[in-house]
Design an enzyme around this catalytic site. Structure first.
Site, PDB file in Angstrom:
ATOM      1  N   LYS A   1       0.893  -1.166   0.119  1.00  0.00           N
ATOM      2  CA  LYS A   1      -0.151  -0.028   0.050  1.00  0.00           C
ATOM      3  C   LYS A   1       0.832   1.088   0.198  1.00  0.00           C
ATOM      4  O   LYS A   1       2.049   1.188   0.276  1.00  0.00           O
ATOM      5  CB  LYS A   1      -0.963  -0.127   1.182  1.00  0.00           C
ATOM      6  CG  LYS A   1      -1.960  -1.234   1.363  1.00  0.00           C
ATOM      7  CD  LYS A   1      -3.029  -0.897   2.348  1.00  0.00           C
ATOM      8  CE  LYS A   1      -3.945  -2.093   2.347  1.00  0.00           C
ATOM      9  NZ  LYS A   1      -5.009  -1.857   3.289  1.00  0.00           N
TER      10      LYS A   1
ATOM     11  N   TYR B   1     -12.490  -1.484  -4.030  1.00  0.00           N
ATOM     12  CA  TYR B   1     -12.843  -1.621  -2.534  1.00  0.00           C
ATOM     13  C   TYR B   1     -14.730  -1.592  -2.601  1.00  0.00           C
ATOM     14  O   TYR B   1     -15.089  -1.343  -1.517  1.00  0.00           O
ATOM     15  CB  TYR B   1     -12.315  -0.853  -1.778  1.00  0.00           C
ATOM     16  CG  TYR B   1     -10.817  -1.197  -1.212  1.00  0.00           C
ATOM     17  CD1 TYR B   1     -10.529  -2.353  -0.405  1.00  0.00           C
ATOM     18  CD2 TYR B   1      -9.639  -0.434  -1.541  1.00  0.00           C
ATOM     19  CE1 TYR B   1      -9.442  -2.808   0.171  1.00  0.00           C
ATOM     20  CE2 TYR B   1      -8.458  -0.877  -1.208  1.00  0.00           C
ATOM     21  CZ  TYR B   1      -8.329  -2.148  -0.237  1.00  0.00           C
ATOM     22  OH  TYR B   1      -7.254  -2.288   0.105  1.00  0.00           O
TER      23      TYR B   1
ATOM     24  N   ARG C   1       2.622  -6.502   9.068  1.00  0.00           N
ATOM     25  CA  ARG C   1       2.002  -5.585   9.580  1.00  0.00           C
ATOM     26  C   ARG C   1       2.431  -5.206  11.086  1.00  0.00           C
ATOM     27  O   ARG C   1       2.587  -4.112  11.344  1.00  0.00           O
ATOM     28  CB  ARG C   1       0.417  -5.821   9.804  1.00  0.00           C
ATOM     29  CG  ARG C   1      -0.151  -5.687   8.271  1.00  0.00           C
ATOM     30  CD  ARG C   1      -1.780  -6.216   8.276  1.00  0.00           C
ATOM     31  NE  ARG C   1      -2.134  -5.741   7.242  1.00  0.00           N
ATOM     32  CZ  ARG C   1      -3.372  -6.375   6.786  1.00  0.00           C
ATOM     33  NH1 ARG C   1      -3.758  -7.466   7.336  1.00  0.00           N
ATOM     34  NH2 ARG C   1      -4.179  -6.080   5.385  1.00  0.00           N
TER      35      ARG C   1
ATOM     36  N   ASN D   1      -2.110   0.333   6.626  1.00  0.00           N
ATOM     37  CA  ASN D   1      -1.611  -0.898   7.421  1.00  0.00           C
ATOM     38  C   ASN D   1      -0.673  -1.906   6.213  1.00  0.00           C
ATOM     39  O   ASN D   1      -0.539  -2.995   6.478  1.00  0.00           O
ATOM     40  CB  ASN D   1      -2.626  -1.816   7.711  1.00  0.00           C
ATOM     41  CG  ASN D   1      -3.833  -2.428   6.780  1.00  0.00           C
ATOM     42  OD1 ASN D   1      -3.461  -1.924   5.660  1.00  0.00           O
ATOM     43  ND2 ASN D   1      -4.706  -3.151   7.112  1.00  0.00           N
TER      44      ASN D   1
ATOM     45  N   HIS E   1      -2.132  -5.198   1.485  1.00  0.00           N
ATOM     46  CA  HIS E   1      -3.575  -6.051   1.390  1.00  0.00           C
ATOM     47  C   HIS E   1      -3.232  -7.270   1.013  1.00  0.00           C
ATOM     48  O   HIS E   1      -2.606  -7.792   0.274  1.00  0.00           O
ATOM     49  CB  HIS E   1      -4.187  -4.996   0.016  1.00  0.00           C
ATOM     50  CG  HIS E   1      -5.506  -5.820  -0.344  1.00  0.00           C
ATOM     51  ND1 HIS E   1      -6.837  -5.645   0.633  1.00  0.00           N
ATOM     52  CD2 HIS E   1      -5.467  -6.648  -1.537  1.00  0.00           C
ATOM     53  CE1 HIS E   1      -7.362  -6.573  -0.132  1.00  0.00           C
ATOM     54  NE2 HIS E   1      -6.978  -7.093  -1.252  1.00  0.00           N
TER      55      HIS E   1
ATOM     56  N   GLU F   1      -9.835 -10.291  -7.597  1.00  0.00           N
ATOM     57  CA  GLU F   1      -8.761  -9.421  -7.445  1.00  0.00           C
ATOM     58  C   GLU F   1      -7.602  -9.598  -8.535  1.00  0.00           C
ATOM     59  O   GLU F   1      -6.943  -8.694  -9.225  1.00  0.00           O
ATOM     60  CB  GLU F   1      -8.220  -9.263  -5.908  1.00  0.00           C
ATOM     61  CG  GLU F   1      -9.526  -8.746  -5.321  1.00  0.00           C
ATOM     62  CD  GLU F   1      -9.326  -8.680  -3.646  1.00  0.00           C
ATOM     63  OE1 GLU F   1      -8.231  -8.856  -3.346  1.00  0.00           O
ATOM     64  OE2 GLU F   1     -10.035  -8.243  -3.094  1.00  0.00           O
TER      65      GLU F   1
HETATM   66  P1  CMP Z   1      -7.441  -4.478   3.650  1.00  0.00           P
HETATM   67  O1  CMP Z   1      -7.130  -5.540   3.730  1.00  0.00           O
HETATM   68  O2  CMP Z   1      -6.850  -3.639   2.409  1.00  0.00           O
HETATM   69  O3  CMP Z   1      -9.289  -4.400   3.304  1.00  0.00           O
HETATM   70  C1  CMP Z   1      -9.904  -3.346   3.829  1.00  0.00           C
HETATM   71  C2  CMP Z   1      -9.043  -2.270   4.409  1.00  0.00           C
HETATM   72  O4  CMP Z   1     -10.027  -1.421   4.993  1.00  0.00           O
HETATM   73  C3  CMP Z   1      -8.358  -2.767   5.372  1.00  0.00           C
HETATM   74  O5  CMP Z   1      -7.239  -3.636   4.786  1.00  0.00           O
HETATM   75  C4  CMP Z   1      -7.912  -1.649   6.325  1.00  0.00           C
HETATM   76  O6  CMP Z   1      -6.875  -0.909   5.851  1.00  0.00           O
HETATM   77  C5  CMP Z   1      -9.010  -0.603   6.081  1.00  0.00           C
HETATM   78  N1  CMP Z   1      -9.830  -0.703   7.256  1.00  0.00           N
HETATM   79  C6  CMP Z   1     -10.430  -1.590   8.000  1.00  0.00           C
HETATM   80  N2  CMP Z   1     -10.981  -1.274   9.236  1.00  0.00           N
HETATM   81  C7  CMP Z   1     -10.699   0.159   8.988  1.00  0.00           C
HETATM   82  C8  CMP Z   1     -11.201   1.297  10.088  1.00  0.00           C
HETATM   83  N3  CMP Z   1     -11.919   1.021  11.077  1.00  0.00           N
HETATM   84  N4  CMP Z   1     -10.473   2.543   9.454  1.00  0.00           N
HETATM   85  C9  CMP Z   1      -9.894   2.848   8.521  1.00  0.00           C
HETATM   86  N5  CMP Z   1      -9.455   1.647   7.492  1.00  0.00           N
HETATM   87  C10 CMP Z   1      -9.971   0.456   7.946  1.00  0.00           C
END
Ligand code: CMP
Length: 137
Positions: A9, A49, A102, A112, A115, A126
């Site tokens: 990311k 998303y 992570r 984070n 993904h 995806e």
């Molecule tokens: P990802 O695995 O990319 O899939 C969806 C993403 O939403 C997740 O990782 C997080 O980075 C993001 N996400 C999930 N919960 C929250 C939250 N409470 N606030 C902001 N981002 C979030």
């Protein structure tokens, strides 16, 4: 052998962690069969998303994912989906196990660093979102 989808990311690419994360992926035994650096538009991120469009963090998530470059990867291994989820660690880095990507690199639940697809079915969707068959080798 199976395949799953992953992304490095913007927060991690911006901090120069692409090489380190790719090394962690290879050291864990994955074969990187697809690899692409690109910048998503806001519309691309909203499409990717879409499953999260009703979530309160959708705006924050899609603005972050279109902020700067990402690196998309297709990873091959035995049980690739589970193996990649395990290597990434929990979505919230505060809850991620020691030794996960992570835990080591993520800044917050939103930023984070990596993904991974959340199911084997979504992995196929995806992968097709980012790669065509000639780009998987
Ligand atoms: P990802 O695995 O990319 O899939 C969806 C993403 O939403 C997740 O990782 C997080 O980075 C993001 N996400 C999930 N919960 C929250 C939250 N409470 N606030 C902001 N981002 C979030």
């Amino acid at each position: 052998m199976s395949r799953t989808f992953g992304m490095i990311k913007p927060d991690a690419v911006e901090r120069g962690l692409t090489g380190k994360i790719l090394a962690r992926i290879e050291e864990a035994g994955f074969k990187i069969v697809g690899l692409k650096k690109m910048k998503l538009s806001l519309e691309d991120a909203q499409k990717f998303y879409a499953v999260h469009s009703a979530r309160p963090f959708f705006g924050e998530l899609t603005e972050f994912m279109s902020r700067s470059a990402i690196v998309a990867v297709v990873l091959e291994a035995d049980n690739a989906f589970t193996k990649w989820r395990d290597l990434m660690g929990a979505t919230n880095p505060a809850q991620a196990d020691a030794g996960t990507i992570r835990k080591e690199f993520a800044l917050s639940i939103g930023e984070n660093s990596v993904h991974g697809s959340d199911s084997e079915e979504n992995a196929a969707i995806e992968i097709a979102f980012f790669f065509n068959q000639f780009e998987l080798v």
